[in-house]
Design a protein around this motif. Structure first.
Motif, mmCIF file in Angstrom:
data_model
loop_
_atom_site.group_PDB
_atom_site.id
_atom_site.type_symbol
_atom_site.label_atom_id
_atom_site.label_comp_id
_atom_site.label_asym_id
_atom_site.label_seq_id
_atom_site.Cartn_x
_atom_site.Cartn_y
_atom_site.Cartn_z
ATOM 1 N N GLN A 24 3.918 5.407 -10.076
ATOM 2 C CA GLN A 24 4.829 4.997 -11.143
ATOM 3 C C GLN A 24 5.191 3.514 -11.013
ATOM 4 O O GLN A 24 5.226 2.778 -11.997
ATOM 5 C CB GLN A 24 6.098 5.848 -11.082
ATOM 6 N N GLN A 25 5.413 3.082 -9.790
ATOM 7 C CA GLN A 25 5.774 1.678 -9.568
ATOM 8 C C GLN A 25 4.585 0.759 -9.829
ATOM 9 O O GLN A 25 4.761 -0.355 -10.333
ATOM 10 C CB GLN A 25 6.276 1.497 -8.129
ATOM 11 N N ILE A 26 3.383 1.216 -9.482
ATOM 12 C CA ILE A 26 2.180 0.430 -9.783
ATOM 13 C C ILE A 26 2.049 0.244 -11.291
ATOM 14 O O ILE A 26 1.779 -0.857 -11.790
ATOM 15 C CB ILE A 26 0.929 1.115 -9.205
ATOM 16 N N ARG A 27 2.251 1.339 -12.023
ATOM 17 C CA ARG A 27 2.164 1.284 -13.494
ATOM 18 C C ARG A 27 3.218 0.337 -14.058
ATOM 19 O O ARG A 27 2.923 -0.472 -14.958
ATOM 20 C CB ARG A 27 2.353 2.688 -14.070
ATOM 21 N N HIS A 61 0.809 -1.223 0.000
ATOM 22 C CA HIS A 61 0.000 0.000 0.000
ATOM 23 C C HIS A 61 0.840 1.268 0.000
ATOM 24 O O HIS A 61 0.282 2.364 -0.044
ATOM 25 C CB HIS A 61 -0.941 -0.006 1.202
ATOM 26 N N GLN A 62 2.155 1.147 0.054
ATOM 27 C CA GLN A 62 3.017 2.327 0.006
ATOM 28 C C GLN A 62 3.716 2.460 -1.344
ATOM 29 O O GLN A 62 4.630 3.255 -1.505
ATOM 30 C CB GLN A 62 4.044 2.265 1.137
ATOM 31 N N THR A 73 0.121 10.208 4.383
ATOM 32 C CA THR A 73 1.351 9.874 5.098
ATOM 33 C C THR A 73 1.038 8.760 6.091
ATOM 34 O O THR A 73 0.086 8.890 6.864
ATOM 35 C CB THR A 73 1.894 11.097 5.862
ATOM 36 N N PRO A 74 1.784 7.656 6.080
ATOM 37 C CA PRO A 74 1.484 6.541 6.993
ATOM 38 C C PRO A 74 1.572 6.966 8.455
ATOM 39 O O PRO A 74 2.426 7.765 8.827
ATOM 40 C CB PRO A 74 2.565 5.495 6.663
ATOM 41 N N LYS A 75 0.664 6.453 9.262
ATOM 42 C CA LYS A 75 0.723 6.687 10.694
ATOM 43 C C LYS A 75 1.900 5.913 11.284
ATOM 44 O O LYS A 75 2.219 4.813 10.843
ATOM 45 C CB LYS A 75 -0.578 6.217 11.364
ATOM 46 N N LEU A 130 -7.585 4.203 -8.886
ATOM 47 C CA LEU A 130 -7.399 4.272 -7.434
ATOM 48 C C LEU A 130 -8.453 5.165 -6.790
ATOM 49 O O LEU A 130 -9.011 4.842 -5.731
ATOM 50 C CB LEU A 130 -5.997 4.791 -7.106
ATOM 51 N N ASN A 131 -8.747 6.283 -7.440
ATOM 52 C CA ASN A 131 -9.780 7.190 -6.920
ATOM 53 C C ASN A 131 -11.154 6.547 -6.948
ATOM 54 O O ASN A 131 -11.962 6.739 -6.029
ATOM 55 C CB ASN A 131 -9.797 8.491 -7.723
ATOM 56 N N GLU A 132 -11.415 5.779 -7.984
ATOM 57 C CA GLU A 132 -12.705 5.095 -8.078
ATOM 58 C C GLU A 132 -12.884 4.091 -6.947
ATOM 59 O O GLU A 132 -14.006 3.845 -6.502
ATOM 60 C CB GLU A 132 -12.817 4.394 -9.436
ATOM 61 N N GLN A 133 -11.762 3.510 -6.513
ATOM 62 C CA GLN A 133 -11.814 2.535 -5.421
ATOM 63 C C GLN A 133 -11.663 3.196 -4.044
ATOM 64 O O GLN A 133 -11.460 2.523 -3.032
ATOM 65 C CB GLN A 133 -10.696 1.495 -5.609
#
Length: 227
Positions: A9-12, A4-5, A40-42, A31-34
Motif C-alpha cells: 500500500q505504501q509503495i502504491r 525493502h520493508q 519476515t526479516p532476519k 514485484l513478483n516479476e522481479q
C-alpha cells in the motif's frame, strides 16, 4: 527499492505521489516479476562500531589458526527453550467469531513452566547432553550467579574429558550478567579462555545446534497441539 520493508500500500502511495497511477494488483505483479517475495526479516545482533572493529580483529587474529587449535576449543552457551510457544507474535487466518477455535489459538502456561533454561558444550568431535539450569536473570544475586557458575564448571569438566581431553580452550559468551565472575572463576582453575568479542552470539557454532533443537521442539509441540 530503497526501503525493502515498505508494504505494498505504501509503495502504491509513493508511486501515486510521483504521478504514476497504478493499482495494488499491478504493484504485486511487478514485484513478483522481479522475483521479490515478502518474508519476515532476519534478526541480527545490534553491534556497536567499537565491537565491529573487535569482531574484525578477532577474525584476523584467528584466521590462520590450524584445525588442531580449533579441535581443542570447547564452545559453551545457554538458551531459553519455549515448550509451547515463541516469545514473538504469530498470526492466523480466521473468520470473524472463530477466535476461540483451537485451530486459531496457541497454548501457554501461567506461573512459569512453559520454558526451560539449558546450556550445553560443543566441540569438533560432538556435543554434550543438555544441562538444565536456573535462569540467573530471574534472581540477579551474587549467590545465584556463583552457584550457576560452579554447576556449569562441573558439567564442563565432565564433558570436556569425553569430547576433547584434559587440554582444552574454553569459549564462553560475554553475557554481562555473569561474564566477569565466570572468567575469574575459570582462570582460577587455570583453564585457557578463548578471548571472545562482545555482541557476537552469531559467531558461536553452538547457535546452530540450538536452532535445530528449538525447531524440533516446535514441531513436536505443533503435533501435540493438533492431537
Amino acid at each position: 527499492m530503497k526501503n525493502h520493508q515498505m508494504p505494498v500500500q505504501q509503495i502504491r502511495n509513493s508511486l501515486q505521489e510521483a504521478g504514476v497511477d497504478v493499482s495494488m494488483t499491478s504493484v504485486h505483479r511487478k514485484l513478483n516479476e522481479q522475483k521479490y517475495r515478502r518474508y519476515t526479516p532476519k534478526c541480527n545482533p545490534l553491534v556497536s562500531p567499537r565491537n565491529m572493529m573487535a569482531r574484525l580483529q578477532f577474525a584476523k587474529n584467528y584466521l590462520k589458526e590450524s584445525a588442531e587449535f580449533w579441535n581443542k576449543v570447547l564452545c559453551t552457551d545457554e538458551t531459553k527453550i519455549n515448550l509451547y510457544q515463541s516469545d514473538g507474535k504469530s498470526k492466523a487466518w480466521r473468520r470473524k467469531g472463530t477466535a476461540q477455535d483451537p485451530k486459531h489459538t496457541t497454548l501457554f502456561m501461567k506461573n512459569d513452566g512453559g520454558d526451560v533454561m539449558a546450556c550445553t558444550c560443543l566441540a569438533a568431535t560432538g556435543i554434550s547432553a543438555l544441562i538444565f539450569i536456573d535462569d540467573v536473570t530471574a534472581d540477579g544475586s551474587s549467590k545465584m550467579i556463583s552457584e550457576y557458575i560452579e554447576t556449569l564448571s562441573a558439567k564442563v569438566q565432565a564433558n570436556t574429558s569425553k569430547l576433547i581431553g584434559r587440554c582444552f580452550i574454553l569459549q564462553q559468551d560475554n553475557d554481562p550478567k555473569h561474564a566477569a565472575k565466570a572468567t575469574n572463576f575459570f582462570k582460577a582453575k587455570n583453564w585457557k579462555i578463548l578471548e571472545w568479542p562482545n555482541q557476537s552470539p552469531n559467531l558461536n557454532p553452538i547457535e546452530h545446534a540450538f536452532h535445530m533443537l528449538k525447531r524440533k521442539v516446535k514441531e513436536t509441540s505443533s503435533r501435540t497441539n493438533k492431537s
